[in-house]
Write a protein that holds these residues in place. Structure first.
Motif, PDB file in Angstrom:
ATOM      1  N   GLN A 292    -170.239 -59.124  -3.644  1.00 19.04           N
ATOM      2  CA  GLN A 292    -170.984 -57.979  -3.092  1.00 19.04           C
ATOM      3  C   GLN A 292    -172.045 -57.538  -3.795  1.00 19.04           C
ATOM      4  OE1 GLN A 292    -166.933 -56.293  -2.505  1.00 19.04           O
ATOM      5  NE2 GLN A 292    -166.503 -57.378  -0.638  1.00 19.04           N
ATOM      6  N   LEU A 293    -171.878 -57.184  -5.040  1.00 16.96           N
ATOM      7  CA  LEU A 293    -172.660 -56.622  -5.759  1.00 16.96           C
ATOM      8  C   LEU A 293    -174.315 -57.375  -5.967  1.00 16.96           C
ATOM      9  CD1 LEU A 293    -171.002 -55.463  -8.922  1.00 16.96           C
ATOM     10  CD2 LEU A 293    -171.812 -53.937  -7.477  1.00 16.96           C
ATOM     11  N   ALA A 294    -174.004 -58.584  -5.735  1.00 13.54           N
ATOM     12  CA  ALA A 294    -175.225 -59.391  -5.693  1.00 13.54           C
ATOM     13  C   ALA A 294    -175.961 -59.205  -4.169  1.00 13.54           C
ATOM     14  CB  ALA A 294    -175.142 -60.951  -5.831  1.00 13.54           C
ATOM     15  N   GLU A 295    -175.073 -59.026  -3.129  1.00 12.18           N
ATOM     16  CA  GLU A 295    -175.622 -58.937  -1.841  1.00 12.18           C
ATOM     17  C   GLU A 295    -176.355 -57.657  -1.596  1.00 12.18           C
ATOM     18  OE1 GLU A 295    -172.327 -59.506   0.780  1.00 12.18           O
ATOM     19  OE2 GLU A 295    -172.320 -61.651   0.232  1.00 12.18           O
ATOM     20  N   GLU A 296    -175.654 -56.512  -2.107  1.00 11.35           N
ATOM     21  CA  GLU A 296    -176.111 -55.196  -2.369  1.00 11.35           C
ATOM     22  C   GLU A 296    -177.541 -55.141  -2.919  1.00 11.35           C
ATOM     23  OE1 GLU A 296    -176.708 -51.280  -1.296  1.00 11.35           O
ATOM     24  OE2 GLU A 296    -175.175 -52.863  -0.385  1.00 11.35           O
ATOM     25  N   THR A 297    -177.586 -55.989  -4.172  1.00  2.43           N
ATOM     26  CA  THR A 297    -178.642 -55.876  -4.838  1.00  2.43           C
ATOM     27  C   THR A 297    -179.975 -56.494  -4.208  1.00  2.43           C
ATOM     28  OG1 THR A 297    -177.726 -55.792  -7.035  1.00  2.43           O
ATOM     29  CG2 THR A 297    -179.918 -56.512  -7.070  1.00  2.43           C
ATOM     30  N   THR A 298    -179.682 -57.551  -3.304  1.00  2.00           N
ATOM     31  CA  THR A 298    -180.601 -58.226  -2.824  1.00  2.00           C
ATOM     32  C   THR A 298    -181.198 -57.542  -1.778  1.00  2.00           C
ATOM     33  OG1 THR A 298    -179.656 -60.334  -3.305  1.00  2.00           O
ATOM     34  CG2 THR A 298    -181.071 -60.272  -1.320  1.00  2.00           C
ATOM     35  N   ARG A 299    -180.333 -56.708  -0.938  1.00  3.41           N
ATOM     36  CA  ARG A 299    -180.795 -55.712   0.155  1.00  3.41           C
ATOM     37  C   ARG A 299    -181.757 -54.615  -0.138  1.00  3.41           C
ATOM     38  NH1 ARG A 299    -175.335 -56.569   2.154  1.00  3.41           N
ATOM     39  NH2 ARG A 299    -174.706 -54.591   1.184  1.00  3.41           N
ATOM     40  N   GLN A 300    -181.511 -54.336  -1.603  1.00  2.47           N
ATOM     41  CA  GLN A 300    -182.151 -52.826  -2.130  1.00  2.47           C
ATOM     42  C   GLN A 300    -183.479 -53.417  -2.620  1.00  2.47           C
ATOM     43  OE1 GLN A 300    -179.605 -51.173  -4.933  1.00  2.47           O
ATOM     44  NE2 GLN A 300    -178.127 -50.460  -3.463  1.00  2.47           N
ATOM     45  N   ILE A 301    -183.788 -54.802  -2.824  1.00  2.37           N
ATOM     46  CA  ILE A 301    -184.997 -55.335  -3.264  1.00  2.37           C
ATOM     47  C   ILE A 301    -186.083 -55.612  -2.264  1.00  2.37           C
ATOM     48  CG2 ILE A 301    -186.136 -57.019  -4.766  1.00  2.37           C
ATOM     49  CD1 ILE A 301    -184.325 -54.847  -6.301  1.00  2.37           C
ATOM     50  N   ALA A 302    -187.206 -55.058  -2.426  1.00  2.49           N
ATOM     51  CA  ALA A 302    -188.318 -55.359  -1.271  1.00  2.49           C
ATOM     52  C   ALA A 302    -188.498 -56.784  -1.718  1.00  2.49           C
ATOM     53  CB  ALA A 302    -189.468 -54.539  -1.582  1.00  2.49           C
ATOM     54  N   LEU A 303    -188.668 -57.569  -0.312  1.00  2.00           N
ATOM     55  CA  LEU A 303    -189.165 -58.900  -0.466  1.00  2.00           C
ATOM     56  C   LEU A 303    -190.169 -59.333  -1.291  1.00  2.00           C
ATOM     57  CD1 LEU A 303    -187.686 -61.134   0.822  1.00  2.00           C
ATOM     58  CD2 LEU A 303    -189.092 -61.424   2.640  1.00  2.00           C
ATOM     59  N   GLY A 304    -191.245 -58.317  -1.201  1.00  2.00           N
ATOM     60  CA  GLY A 304    -192.412 -58.526  -1.911  1.00  2.00           C
ATOM     61  C   GLY A 304    -192.497 -58.604  -3.506  1.00  2.00           C
ATOM     62  N   GLY A 305    -191.432 -57.969  -3.985  1.00  2.92           N
ATOM     63  CA  GLY A 305    -191.211 -57.812  -5.377  1.00  2.92           C
ATOM     64  C   GLY A 305    -190.035 -58.775  -5.783  1.00  2.92           C
ATOM     65  N   PHE A 306    -189.946 -59.554  -5.175  1.00  2.00           N
ATOM     66  CA  PHE A 306    -188.806 -60.672  -5.436  1.00  2.00           C
ATOM     67  C   PHE A 306    -188.776 -61.381  -6.686  1.00  2.00           C
ATOM     68  CE2 PHE A 306    -184.753 -63.190  -4.947  1.00  2.00           C
ATOM     69  CZ  PHE A 306    -183.838 -61.981  -4.522  1.00  2.00           C
ATOM     70  N   SER A 307    -190.011 -62.091  -6.819  1.00  4.45           N
ATOM     71  CA  SER A 307    -190.276 -62.862  -8.031  1.00  4.45           C
ATOM     72  C   SER A 307    -190.169 -62.041  -9.429  1.00  4.45           C
ATOM     73  CB  SER A 307    -191.707 -63.324  -7.786  1.00  4.45           C
ATOM     74  OG  SER A 307    -191.899 -64.137  -6.803  1.00  4.45           O
ATOM     75  N   TYR A 308    -190.766 -60.726  -9.260  1.00  8.90           N
ATOM     76  CA  TYR A 308    -190.650 -60.103 -10.463  1.00  8.90           C
ATOM     77  C   TYR A 308    -189.154 -59.517 -10.767  1.00  8.90           C
ATOM     78  CZ  TYR A 308    -191.035 -55.885 -13.350  1.00  8.90           C
ATOM     79  OH  TYR A 308    -190.850 -55.028 -14.483  1.00  8.90           O
ATOM     80  N   PHE A 309    -188.620 -59.281  -9.633  1.00 13.78           N
ATOM     81  CA  PHE A 309    -187.045 -58.635  -9.822  1.00 13.78           C
ATOM     82  C   PHE A 309    -186.515 -60.009 -10.559  1.00 13.78           C
ATOM     83  CE2 PHE A 309    -182.973 -59.561  -7.640  1.00 13.78           C
ATOM     84  CZ  PHE A 309    -182.324 -58.671  -8.109  1.00 13.78           C
ATOM     85  N   LEU A 310    -186.569 -61.232 -10.098  1.00 13.33           N
ATOM     86  CA  LEU A 310    -185.778 -62.420 -10.581  1.00 13.33           C
ATOM     87  C   LEU A 310    -186.051 -62.912 -12.033  1.00 13.33           C
ATOM     88  CD1 LEU A 310    -185.958 -65.051  -7.623  1.00 13.33           C
ATOM     89  CD2 LEU A 310    -183.997 -63.903  -8.390  1.00 13.33           C
ATOM     90  N   SER A 311    -187.330 -62.306 -12.398  1.00 18.06           N
ATOM     91  CA  SER A 311    -187.710 -62.497 -13.751  1.00 18.06           C
ATOM     92  C   SER A 311    -187.198 -61.384 -14.722  1.00 18.06           C
ATOM     93  CB  SER A 311    -189.042 -62.408 -13.933  1.00 18.06           C
ATOM     94  OG  SER A 311    -189.813 -63.407 -13.162  1.00 18.06           O
TER      95      SER A 311
END
Length: 316
Positions: A292-311
């Motif tokens: 659930q924490l992972a799902e919530e984190t994903t919702r809070q991240i803008a799609l355009g910044g996902f690559s930076y987020f994953l790193s």
């Protein structure tokens, strides 16, 4: 933390008794053994949370009229066995880089611990007791699991296979049931403990996936990632791919579903100790909470910044 709170007196007693016996080993094996024991004592800060190894006889006892002394001896015996198998697993995993002297001292200590395990069990079960037939079966399960580890991917859906490396844990439950003249319940308890052990393995593999990825160890969560991403079972994963599977492909949510399914099967088995069910459910809820924490984190991240987020996101 009621796993500890409800049994603090028993845990203090059995770990103190185990320490007294280990202290009699020849030096420096006694010092090495006491250091290991302290690491596994759940009453110590940072101690192991492998509660089922030493609390299972008390959980099964709540459905029987066996003596507290029997459960004490079985719990102490299981502590010795737990340390023995930890040493064997560690020696097998690290044999390539460990020095011969380190392996020698560890294996000698392991043999002393195994002897203490036998002594505790033999107090109640002589050589002709049927418990030793179960012991032979559980050792064969453990040996098969260790032999095949790394030769084939761990299957997160195969509870029986996931649990078999920890099969010797079940011996204390069998002992309580034999002493209570309830041998007819042994098979059901074996299945129930296997389901709890399988979910414990899933939780451990989720917690350890980064280390296992680096060391290329068998890991059921990483096997699930490959399945969810339709990758070859022999494919090499990297952290970025695993994180994408967690935060974009719902792999952790799938792991939580598997754990919940194990729990549903467990609750359908009659005459199973409620504390075993509760123990399992606490593990399953922990995985679900992380999902659930992972799902919530994903919702809070803008799609355009996902690559930076994953790193930059932490590994868990």
């Amino acid at each position: 933390m009621h796993w500890i709170d409800d049994f603090r007196t028993e845990l203090a007693y059995v770990f103190a008794e185990a320490g007294t016996e280990i202290a009699r080993f020849p030096y420096p094996l006694s010092e090495q053994g006491l250091f290991m024991l302290a690491r596994f004592n759940p009453l110590n800060e940072g101690g192991s949370t492998n509660y089922i190894s030493y609390l299972l006889p008390y959980w099964v006892r709540e459905q029987t009229e066996v003596s507290p002394e029997l459960c004490h001896d079985l719990a102490i015996g299981n502590i010795f066995a737990m340390l023995h198998y930890f040493i064997l697993d560690d020696a097998i995993d690290k044999s390539a880089e460990a020095s011969g002297e380190n392996i020698r001292s560890s294996l000698v200590l392991g043999q002393l611990l195994h002897n203490l395990f036998y002594q505790r069990y033999y107090r109640h079960y002589p050589a002709e007791s049927p418990i030793w037939q179960y012991y032979d079966k559980y050792i064969a399960d453990w040996a098969a699991a260790v032999y095949h580890e790394g030769r084939a991917p761990a299957n997160p859906f195969a509870a029986r296979l996931l649990a078999r490396k920890s099969s010797p844990v079940k011996l204390c439950a069998v002992g309580v049931l034999i002493s209570a003249n309830r041998q007819d319940q042994i098979e059901r308890h074996e299945e129930a403990v296997d389901l709890a052990l399988a979910t414990l393995q899933l939780a451990d593999d989720w917690a350890d996936w980064v280390d296992d990825l680096v060391e290329q160890n068998s890991n059921a969560f990483l096997s699930l990632v490959k399945q969810q991403l339709s990758l070859d079972p022999e494919a090499q994963l990297d952290e970025r791919t695993v994180k994408q599977a967690i935060y974009q492909s719902g792999c952790l949510d799938r792991l939580a579903e598997i754990a919940a399914s194990n729990g549903s099967r467990l609750e359908e088995i009659p005459y199973v100790p409620q504390r075993l069910v509760d123990f399992h459910n606490s593990l399953a809820k922990g995985i679900r909470r992380d999902a659930q924490l992972a799902e919530e984190t994903t919702r809070q991240i803008a799609l355009g910044g996902f690559s930076y987020f994953l790193s930059n996101i932490p590994n868990k």
